[in-house]
Design a protein around this motif. Sequence first.
Motif, PDB file in Angstrom:
ATOM      1  N   LEU A  28      -0.202  -3.107  -3.001  1.00 62.01           N
ATOM      2  CA  LEU A  28      -0.126  -1.811  -3.662  1.00 62.01           C
ATOM      3  C   LEU A  28       0.122  -0.778  -2.578  1.00 62.01           C
ATOM      4  O   LEU A  28      -0.445  -0.865  -1.491  1.00 62.01           O
ATOM      5  CB  LEU A  28      -1.430  -1.486  -4.398  1.00 62.01           C
ATOM      6  N   ARG A  29       0.964   0.212  -2.886  1.00 64.81           N
ATOM      7  CA  ARG A  29       1.305   1.243  -1.905  1.00 64.81           C
ATOM      8  C   ARG A  29       1.242   2.605  -2.570  1.00 64.81           C
ATOM      9  O   ARG A  29       1.662   2.770  -3.711  1.00 64.81           O
ATOM     10  CB  ARG A  29       2.709   1.006  -1.365  1.00 64.81           C
ATOM     11  N   ALA A  30       0.738   3.590  -1.829  1.00 63.90           N
ATOM     12  CA  ALA A  30       0.752   4.987  -2.263  1.00 63.90           C
ATOM     13  C   ALA A  30       1.382   5.808  -1.144  1.00 63.90           C
ATOM     14  O   ALA A  30       1.078   5.595   0.028  1.00 63.90           O
ATOM     15  CB  ALA A  30      -0.657   5.473  -2.549  1.00 63.90           C
ATOM     16  N   GLU A  31       2.279   6.719  -1.521  1.00 67.47           N
ATOM     17  CA  GLU A  31       2.968   7.557  -0.550  1.00 67.47           C
ATOM     18  C   GLU A  31       2.909   9.013  -1.005  1.00 67.47           C
ATOM     19  O   GLU A  31       3.115   9.297  -2.181  1.00 67.47           O
ATOM     20  CB  GLU A  31       4.434   7.151  -0.414  1.00 67.47           C
ATOM     21  N   GLY A  57       4.203  -1.205  -5.746  1.00 64.37           N
ATOM     22  CA  GLY A  57       3.574  -2.485  -5.510  1.00 64.37           C
ATOM     23  C   GLY A  57       4.619  -3.569  -5.531  1.00 64.37           C
ATOM     24  O   GLY A  57       5.782  -3.333  -5.829  1.00 64.37           O
ATOM     25  N   GLY A  58       4.178  -4.760  -5.198  1.00 62.24           N
ATOM     26  CA  GLY A  58       5.103  -5.870  -5.190  1.00 62.24           C
ATOM     27  C   GLY A  58       4.470  -7.102  -4.586  1.00 62.24           C
ATOM     28  O   GLY A  58       3.244  -7.283  -4.643  1.00 62.24           O
ATOM     29  N   TYR A  59       5.312  -7.905  -3.976  1.00 66.76           N
ATOM     30  CA  TYR A  59       4.848  -9.172  -3.440  1.00 66.76           C
ATOM     31  C   TYR A  59       5.585  -9.486  -2.145  1.00 66.76           C
ATOM     32  O   TYR A  59       6.826  -9.527  -2.115  1.00 66.76           O
ATOM     33  CB  TYR A  59       5.083 -10.295  -4.455  1.00 66.76           C
ATOM     34  N   TRP A  60       4.837  -9.659  -1.053  1.00 67.60           N
ATOM     35  CA  TRP A  60       5.391 -10.126   0.214  1.00 67.60           C
ATOM     36  C   TRP A  60       5.439 -11.647   0.172  1.00 67.60           C
ATOM     37  O   TRP A  60       4.414 -12.303   0.161  1.00 67.60           O
ATOM     38  CB  TRP A  60       4.529  -9.675   1.401  1.00 67.60           C
ATOM     39  N   PHE A  61       6.637 -12.212   0.123  1.00 64.66           N
ATOM     40  CA  PHE A  61       6.785 -13.671   0.114  1.00 64.66           C
ATOM     41  C   PHE A  61       6.406 -14.265   1.459  1.00 64.66           C
ATOM     42  O   PHE A  61       5.923 -15.382   1.535  1.00 64.66           O
ATOM     43  CB  PHE A  61       8.219 -14.064  -0.257  1.00 64.66           C
ATOM     44  N   ASN A  62       6.670 -13.525   2.512  1.00 58.66           N
ATOM     45  CA  ASN A  62       6.251 -13.869   3.866  1.00 58.66           C
ATOM     46  C   ASN A  62       6.089 -12.528   4.582  1.00 58.66           C
ATOM     47  O   ASN A  62       6.312 -11.479   3.976  1.00 58.66           O
ATOM     48  CB  ASN A  62       7.250 -14.822   4.539  1.00 58.66           C
ATOM     49  N   PRO A  63       5.701 -12.495   5.836  1.00 63.67           N
ATOM     50  CA  PRO A  63       5.475 -11.198   6.508  1.00 63.67           C
ATOM     51  C   PRO A  63       6.719 -10.326   6.643  1.00 63.67           C
ATOM     52  O   PRO A  63       6.617  -9.153   6.985  1.00 63.67           O
ATOM     53  CB  PRO A  63       4.954 -11.597   7.886  1.00 63.67           C
ATOM     54  N   ASN A  64       7.907 -10.887   6.370  1.00 63.29           N
ATOM     55  CA  ASN A  64       9.141 -10.154   6.603  1.00 63.29           C
ATOM     56  C   ASN A  64       9.943  -9.797   5.359  1.00 63.29           C
ATOM     57  O   ASN A  64      10.889  -9.014   5.453  1.00 63.29           O
ATOM     58  CB  ASN A  64      10.053 -10.961   7.544  1.00 63.29           C
ATOM     59  N   PHE A  65       9.603 -10.331   4.178  1.00 61.93           N
ATOM     60  CA  PHE A  65      10.440 -10.118   2.991  1.00 61.93           C
ATOM     61  C   PHE A  65       9.589  -9.935   1.744  1.00 61.93           C
ATOM     62  O   PHE A  65       8.673 -10.716   1.494  1.00 61.93           O
ATOM     63  CB  PHE A  65      11.391 -11.307   2.795  1.00 61.93           C
ATOM     64  N   ALA A  66       9.920  -8.883   0.962  1.00 59.52           N
ATOM     65  CA  ALA A  66       9.159  -8.600  -0.256  1.00 59.52           C
ATOM     66  C   ALA A  66      10.083  -8.090  -1.354  1.00 59.52           C
ATOM     67  O   ALA A  66      11.186  -7.604  -1.099  1.00 59.52           O
ATOM     68  CB  ALA A  66       8.094  -7.539   0.019  1.00 59.52           C
ATOM     69  N   VAL A 175      10.501  12.364   2.896  1.00 59.44           N
ATOM     70  CA  VAL A 175       9.740  11.923   4.061  1.00 59.44           C
ATOM     71  C   VAL A 175       8.285  11.864   3.630  1.00 59.44           C
ATOM     72  O   VAL A 175       7.755  12.844   3.095  1.00 59.44           O
ATOM     73  CB  VAL A 175       9.921  12.891   5.252  1.00 59.44           C
ATOM     74  N   SER A 176       7.653  10.717   3.823  1.00 58.75           N
ATOM     75  CA  SER A 176       6.286  10.536   3.318  1.00 58.75           C
ATOM     76  C   SER A 176       5.441   9.708   4.266  1.00 58.75           C
ATOM     77  O   SER A 176       5.941   8.973   5.114  1.00 58.75           O
ATOM     78  CB  SER A 176       6.327   9.855   1.943  1.00 58.75           C
ATOM     79  N   ILE A 177       4.141   9.829   4.066  1.00 61.71           N
ATOM     80  CA  ILE A 177       3.149   8.975   4.735  1.00 61.71           C
ATOM     81  C   ILE A 177       2.611   8.042   3.668  1.00 61.71           C
ATOM     82  O   ILE A 177       2.250   8.481   2.574  1.00 61.71           O
ATOM     83  CB  ILE A 177       2.030   9.802   5.362  1.00 61.71           C
ATOM     84  N   GLY A 178       2.576   6.755   3.973  1.00 61.45           N
ATOM     85  CA  GLY A 178       2.149   5.781   2.987  1.00 61.45           C
ATOM     86  C   GLY A 178       1.023   4.897   3.491  1.00 61.45           C
ATOM     87  O   GLY A 178       0.904   4.631   4.686  1.00 61.45           O
ATOM     88  N   GLY A 179       0.231   4.456   2.552  1.00 59.52           N
ATOM     89  CA  GLY A 179      -0.801   3.468   2.834  1.00 59.52           C
ATOM     90  C   GLY A 179      -0.542   2.241   1.977  1.00 59.52           C
ATOM     91  O   GLY A 179      -0.201   2.369   0.804  1.00 59.52           O
ATOM     92  N   GLU A 180      -0.681   1.060   2.570  1.00 57.90           N
ATOM     93  CA  GLU A 180      -0.409  -0.175   1.836  1.00 57.90           C
ATOM     94  C   GLU A 180      -1.603  -1.116   1.956  1.00 57.90           C
ATOM     95  O   GLU A 180      -2.076  -1.394   3.055  1.00 57.90           O
ATOM     96  CB  GLU A 180       0.844  -0.861   2.385  1.00 57.90           C
ATOM     97  N   TRP A 181      -2.072  -1.587   0.817  1.00 61.49           N
ATOM     98  CA  TRP A 181      -3.171  -2.553   0.750  1.00 61.49           C
ATOM     99  C   TRP A 181      -2.582  -3.859   0.218  1.00 61.49           C
ATOM    100  O   TRP A 181      -1.983  -3.902  -0.846  1.00 61.49           O
ATOM    101  CB  TRP A 181      -4.276  -2.049  -0.157  1.00 61.49           C
ATOM    102  N   ARG A 182      -2.781  -4.928   0.977  1.00 56.28           N
ATOM    103  CA  ARG A 182      -2.279  -6.260   0.599  1.00 56.28           C
ATOM    104  C   ARG A 182      -3.467  -7.141   0.207  1.00 56.28           C
ATOM    105  O   ARG A 182      -4.521  -7.103   0.828  1.00 56.28           O
ATOM    106  CB  ARG A 182      -1.510  -6.853   1.768  1.00 56.28           C
ATOM    107  N   PHE A 183      -3.251  -7.947  -0.821  1.00 54.47           N
ATOM    108  CA  PHE A 183      -4.326  -8.799  -1.327  1.00 54.47           C
ATOM    109  C   PHE A 183      -3.839 -10.203  -1.632  1.00 54.47           C
ATOM    110  O   PHE A 183      -2.681 -10.462  -1.702  1.00 54.47           O
ATOM    111  CB  PHE A 183      -4.957  -8.187  -2.585  1.00 54.47           C
TER     112      PHE A 183
END
Length: 183
Positions: A28-31, A57-66, A175-183
């Motif tokens: 989940l991400r908020a910007e 929000g979304g899904y990281w399939f691996n650390p490099n692609f979502a 231009v934004s500042i974002g926070g991302e929480w991964r679960f």
Amino acid sequence: MNKTLILAGTSLALALFSSTAVAGQGFLRAEIGNSETELDYAGVRADDSDTSAIFGGGYWFNPNFAIEGHVGTLYNSDLGDDQEADLVTMGIGVAGRTHFGPDNTGFFIGGRAGVARLTAQVREDTFDVVDDISSTKPYYGVSVGYDFNQNWGLSLNYDRRQGDFDGVDVDVDTVSIGGEWRF
């Protein structure tokens, strides 16, 4: 021919559902930031800026692609007589990221691209939509940030969205500042 297709389909399914493909993380991400909105109608230009707020929000399939989706507001203006003009976005796309620290933490650079639907609307009494018009076009963005651990990170983002509303070209640079929480 059918055996080849069955074998190819089975191989693809096994690759998609292997332990490395399933070992990803939802996020989940908020910007929050500032959007510079420029309008161009028959060569006449106007621009204004406003605070933006985007949730995704979304899904990281691996650390490099979502894959990712987002919804948010890019611009809001008081029109008087209890009416407001809004520019909202909703989109879906892909994201990529490269980390420079151990275990996919530390500093990173990233990019994203997809399709966004911009909707310009006039509202009354805060929630009643009087009129709206939409435009769907590609969007793209870049980011730099820092992942503090496997589950939490902050980023500085630049995104570009465009729309065409009955001959009015709209360009929105955010231009934004974002926070991302991964679960």
